[in-house]
Design a protein around this motif. Sequence first.
Motif, PDB file in Angstrom:
ATOM      1  N   ALA A 115       0.833  -1.203   0.000  1.00 44.79           N
ATOM      2  CA  ALA A 115       0.000   0.000   0.000  1.00 44.79           C
ATOM      3  C   ALA A 115       0.865   1.250   0.000  1.00 44.79           C
ATOM      4  CB  ALA A 115      -0.934  -0.013   1.212  1.00 44.79           C
ATOM      5  N   ARG A 116       1.957   1.213   0.759  1.00 45.87           N
ATOM      6  CA  ARG A 116       2.868   2.363   0.762  1.00 45.87           C
ATOM      7  C   ARG A 116       3.470   2.571  -0.625  1.00 45.87           C
ATOM      8  NH1 ARG A 116       4.585  -0.388   5.577  1.00 45.87           N
ATOM      9  NH2 ARG A 116       6.603  -0.946   4.673  1.00 45.87           N
ATOM     10  N   ASN A 117       3.888   1.469  -1.270  1.00 44.16           N
ATOM     11  CA  ASN A 117       4.466   1.577  -2.608  1.00 44.16           C
ATOM     12  C   ASN A 117       3.404   1.900  -3.665  1.00 44.16           C
ATOM     13  OD1 ASN A 117       7.144   1.152  -1.935  1.00 44.16           O
ATOM     14  ND2 ASN A 117       6.903  -1.068  -1.939  1.00 44.16           N
ATOM     15  N   LEU A 118       2.177   1.455  -3.431  1.00 47.13           N
ATOM     16  CA  LEU A 118       1.082   1.776  -4.351  1.00 47.13           C
ATOM     17  C   LEU A 118       0.914   3.286  -4.456  1.00 47.13           C
ATOM     18  CD1 LEU A 118      -1.332   0.056  -5.813  1.00 47.13           C
ATOM     19  CD2 LEU A 118      -2.730   1.105  -4.032  1.00 47.13           C
ATOM     20  N   LYS A 119       0.929   3.918  -3.299  1.00 50.30           N
ATOM     21  CA  LYS A 119       0.791   5.386  -3.254  1.00 50.30           C
ATOM     22  C   LYS A 119       1.988   6.056  -3.922  1.00 50.30           C
ATOM     23  CE  LYS A 119      -1.173   9.161  -1.361  1.00 50.30           C
ATOM     24  NZ  LYS A 119      -0.576  10.160  -2.263  1.00 50.30           N
ATOM     25  N   ILE A 132       0.170   8.953 -17.144  1.00 55.65           N
ATOM     26  CA  ILE A 132       0.081   7.822 -18.075  1.00 55.65           C
ATOM     27  C   ILE A 132       1.118   6.768 -17.693  1.00 55.65           C
ATOM     28  CG2 ILE A 132       0.165   7.121 -20.503  1.00 55.65           C
ATOM     29  CD1 ILE A 132      -1.993   9.153 -19.936  1.00 55.65           C
ATOM     30  N   PHE A 133       0.686   5.519 -17.530  1.00 53.19           N
ATOM     31  CA  PHE A 133       1.629   4.456 -17.186  1.00 53.19           C
ATOM     32  C   PHE A 133       2.630   4.212 -18.316  1.00 53.19           C
ATOM     33  CE2 PHE A 133      -1.355   3.486 -13.858  1.00 53.19           C
ATOM     34  CZ  PHE A 133      -0.579   2.913 -12.872  1.00 53.19           C
ATOM     35  N   PRO A 134       3.894   3.969 -18.002  1.00 61.39           N
ATOM     36  CA  PRO A 134       4.852   3.536 -19.031  1.00 61.39           C
ATOM     37  C   PRO A 134       4.314   2.282 -19.724  1.00 61.39           C
ATOM     38  CG  PRO A 134       5.972   3.968 -16.948  1.00 61.39           C
ATOM     39  CD  PRO A 134       4.501   4.049 -16.673  1.00 61.39           C
ATOM     40  N   ASP A 135       4.604   2.141 -21.023  1.00 68.33           N
ATOM     41  CA  ASP A 135       4.038   1.015 -21.763  1.00 68.33           C
ATOM     42  C   ASP A 135       5.075  -0.054 -22.100  1.00 68.33           C
ATOM     43  OD1 ASP A 135       5.513   2.251 -23.683  1.00 68.33           O
ATOM     44  OD2 ASP A 135       3.883   2.493 -25.133  1.00 68.33           O
ATOM     45  N   THR A 136       6.218  -0.022 -21.382  1.00 67.56           N
ATOM     46  CA  THR A 136       7.218  -1.068 -21.578  1.00 67.56           C
ATOM     47  C   THR A 136       7.532  -1.729 -20.247  1.00 67.56           C
ATOM     48  OG1 THR A 136       9.121   0.379 -21.178  1.00 67.56           O
ATOM     49  CG2 THR A 136       8.274   0.248 -23.449  1.00 67.56           C
ATOM     50  N   GLU A 137       8.036  -2.969 -20.338  1.00 68.76           N
ATOM     51  CA  GLU A 137       8.402  -3.699 -19.130  1.00 68.76           C
ATOM     52  C   GLU A 137       9.473  -2.942 -18.342  1.00 68.76           C
ATOM     53  OE1 GLU A 137       9.288  -7.756 -19.984  1.00 68.76           O
ATOM     54  OE2 GLU A 137      10.001  -8.183 -17.958  1.00 68.76           O
ATOM     55  N   GLU A 138      10.458  -2.379 -19.050  1.00 64.92           N
ATOM     56  CA  GLU A 138      11.554  -1.673 -18.379  1.00 64.92           C
ATOM     57  C   GLU A 138      11.051  -0.417 -17.685  1.00 64.92           C
ATOM     58  OE1 GLU A 138      11.523  -2.616 -21.590  1.00 64.92           O
ATOM     59  OE2 GLU A 138      12.694  -4.445 -21.254  1.00 64.92           O
ATOM     60  N   GLY A 139      10.181   0.327 -18.357  1.00 65.60           N
ATOM     61  CA  GLY A 139       9.639   1.542 -17.771  1.00 65.60           C
ATOM     62  C   GLY A 139       8.813   1.255 -16.528  1.00 65.60           C
ATOM     63  N   LEU A 140       8.034   0.195 -16.585  1.00 66.95           N
ATOM     64  CA  LEU A 140       7.205  -0.188 -15.438  1.00 66.95           C
ATOM     65  C   LEU A 140       8.061  -0.695 -14.283  1.00 66.95           C
ATOM     66  CD1 LEU A 140       4.507  -1.984 -17.580  1.00 66.95           C
ATOM     67  CD2 LEU A 140       4.031  -0.051 -16.066  1.00 66.95           C
ATOM     68  N   ARG A 141       9.109  -1.447 -14.621  1.00 61.91           N
ATOM     69  CA  ARG A 141       9.967  -2.072 -13.616  1.00 61.91           C
ATOM     70  C   ARG A 141      10.651  -1.033 -12.727  1.00 61.91           C
ATOM     71  NH1 ARG A 141      12.314  -3.960 -10.205  1.00 61.91           N
ATOM     72  NH2 ARG A 141      13.436  -5.951  -9.978  1.00 61.91           N
ATOM     73  N   ALA A 142      10.797   0.197 -13.229  1.00 66.48           N
ATOM     74  CA  ALA A 142      11.482   1.254 -12.483  1.00 66.48           C
ATOM     75  C   ALA A 142      10.569   1.902 -11.440  1.00 66.48           C
ATOM     76  CB  ALA A 142      12.001   2.317 -13.458  1.00 66.48           C
ATOM     77  N   LEU A 143       9.298   1.570 -11.419  1.00 67.71           N
ATOM     78  CA  LEU A 143       8.350   2.203 -10.494  1.00 67.71           C
ATOM     79  C   LEU A 143       8.287   1.447  -9.164  1.00 67.71           C
ATOM     80  CD1 LEU A 143       5.537   2.926 -13.097  1.00 67.71           C
ATOM     81  CD2 LEU A 143       6.885   4.654 -11.879  1.00 67.71           C
ATOM     82  N   PRO A 144       7.962   2.152  -8.061  1.00 70.48           N
ATOM     83  CA  PRO A 144       7.910   1.515  -6.730  1.00 70.48           C
ATOM     84  C   PRO A 144       6.876   0.395  -6.672  1.00 70.48           C
ATOM     85  CG  PRO A 144       7.869   3.917  -6.542  1.00 70.48           C
ATOM     86  CD  PRO A 144       7.693   3.594  -7.994  1.00 70.48           C
ATOM     87  N   ILE A 146       6.777  -2.360  -8.227  1.00 71.51           N
ATOM     88  CA  ILE A 146       6.642  -3.145  -9.448  1.00 71.51           C
ATOM     89  C   ILE A 146       7.937  -3.905  -9.698  1.00 71.51           C
ATOM     90  CG2 ILE A 146       6.244  -3.086 -11.931  1.00 71.51           C
ATOM     91  CD1 ILE A 146       4.447  -0.773 -11.614  1.00 71.51           C
ATOM     92  N   GLY A 147       7.899  -5.219  -9.521  1.00 67.76           N
ATOM     93  CA  GLY A 147       9.083  -6.049  -9.678  1.00 67.76           C
ATOM     94  C   GLY A 147       9.045  -6.837 -10.973  1.00 67.76           C
ATOM     95  N   ASP A 148       9.773  -7.950 -11.002  1.00 66.62           N
ATOM     96  CA  ASP A 148       9.897  -8.754 -12.211  1.00 66.62           C
ATOM     97  C   ASP A 148       8.542  -9.244 -12.709  1.00 66.62           C
ATOM     98  OD1 ASP A 148      12.627  -8.487 -12.330  1.00 66.62           O
ATOM     99  OD2 ASP A 148      13.016 -10.290 -11.160  1.00 66.62           O
ATOM    100  N   TYR A 149       7.753  -9.772 -11.801  1.00 66.56           N
ATOM    101  CA  TYR A 149       6.457 -10.308 -12.223  1.00 66.56           C
ATOM    102  C   TYR A 149       5.520  -9.205 -12.702  1.00 66.56           C
ATOM    103  CZ  TYR A 149       1.641 -11.426 -12.167  1.00 66.56           C
ATOM    104  OH  TYR A 149       0.330 -11.491 -12.552  1.00 66.56           O
TER     105      TYR A 149
END
Length: 379
Positions: A115-119, A132-144, A146-149
């Motif tokens: 929940a803390r990381n969600l915020k 707007i959410f990043p639309d690549t795996e790498e871009g998403l992976r850099a966000l709090p 959001i891990g490998d899965y």
Amino acid sequence: MAAINDATILSPMTLSLALTSDPGATHAEKLLAWYDRHHRELPWRTSPAAAKAGKRADPYHVWLSEVMLQQTTVQAVKPYFEKFLARWPKVTDLAAAPSEDVMAAWAGLGYYARARNLKKCAEAVASEHGGIFPDTEEGLRALPGIGDYTSAAVAAIAFNRPSAVMDGNVERVISRLFAIDAPLPGSKPVMKAKVAALTPTDRPGDFAQAMMDLGATICTPKRPACALCPFRDDCLALSEHDPERFPVKAAKKAKPVRYGAAFVAVTDDGEILLRRRIESGLLGGMTEVPTTDWTARMDGGTTPDHAPFAGDWQPSGTIVHVFTHFELRLSVFRIRTVAQAINGGWWEPVTNLEAQALPTVMKKAITAAIPLAFTKSLN
DNA sequence: GAGTCGTGGGC
DNA sequence: TGCCCAAGACT
């Protein structure tokens, strides 16, 4: 099967469309044909028919559901997902919300770092990516948070990227399909390579969801329904007649016991003494009744000696709560008192407890002292 | 790599 | 009843 194969009136093309076990089909083709017929319908999901027409699920919905689903059952997530979406319809709404509100809304779902990381993630998407959410795996992976899965899952499901998506379901399916004897988690890279090799460039999002549906409904941990599996003719574990042997996992450690005391103070006006836990660590940022430290030995911490203030504390039983890596036995004490200033604490009407960020263990402790605290009868 | 981090349900 | 498990991430 033999009767159908012997039916000369069916052309080979008709056969390949009619049978999910067509020996000439790839794994992905078999699985997607099964998914078209047997997919689960979930609040955050776009149906395969709509997906094939080019419709994509909202990345915000996909991300929110994936974070909630980390180590959590679909059944438990559903009401939380609906509640969050109704209250914060867009990721920018969540980014603007007070964190106390988010923590209170998450209370009961567990793993509160999510929940803390969600915020934090919502804030990053709002402020650094224009909402707007990043639309690549790498871009998403850099966000709090959001891990490998989760990065692979959101990239595949929301943006149709051919990412290799591997969760616990997929690990079970892959380990059985290829009879992988090496134990988890060490065998993860090998399994991930297998998933990558199977993932199609056509419908990768449906493929990922299909693998997870298969693991959740057919390739289950106990008593898998192999007769209904689209991989039944390919599965090495099934050919060895013991699919339940997989996945092989490393031995688990014993769960230690910790002891402590919890203190429920209530005024004649019906207010209860609460505190906020520090931001990091166990139940970080959540609300609690005052407690002692939770120690390995049953010592002075389980007596009212360590109460937040002196008084006639009454024993109100013991509650047991099992966390991931230890079992907690809390001695609960209660007292009737007058409201007084307590450093770091505040007095909250008992009728307003549902709005607090109280984890389940704290609700148990409060209920031990005030049996009707969480029932309508006090409201 | 090994620990930390919740909770509820199924058998 | 006790154990396992569930769309893992972070340190």
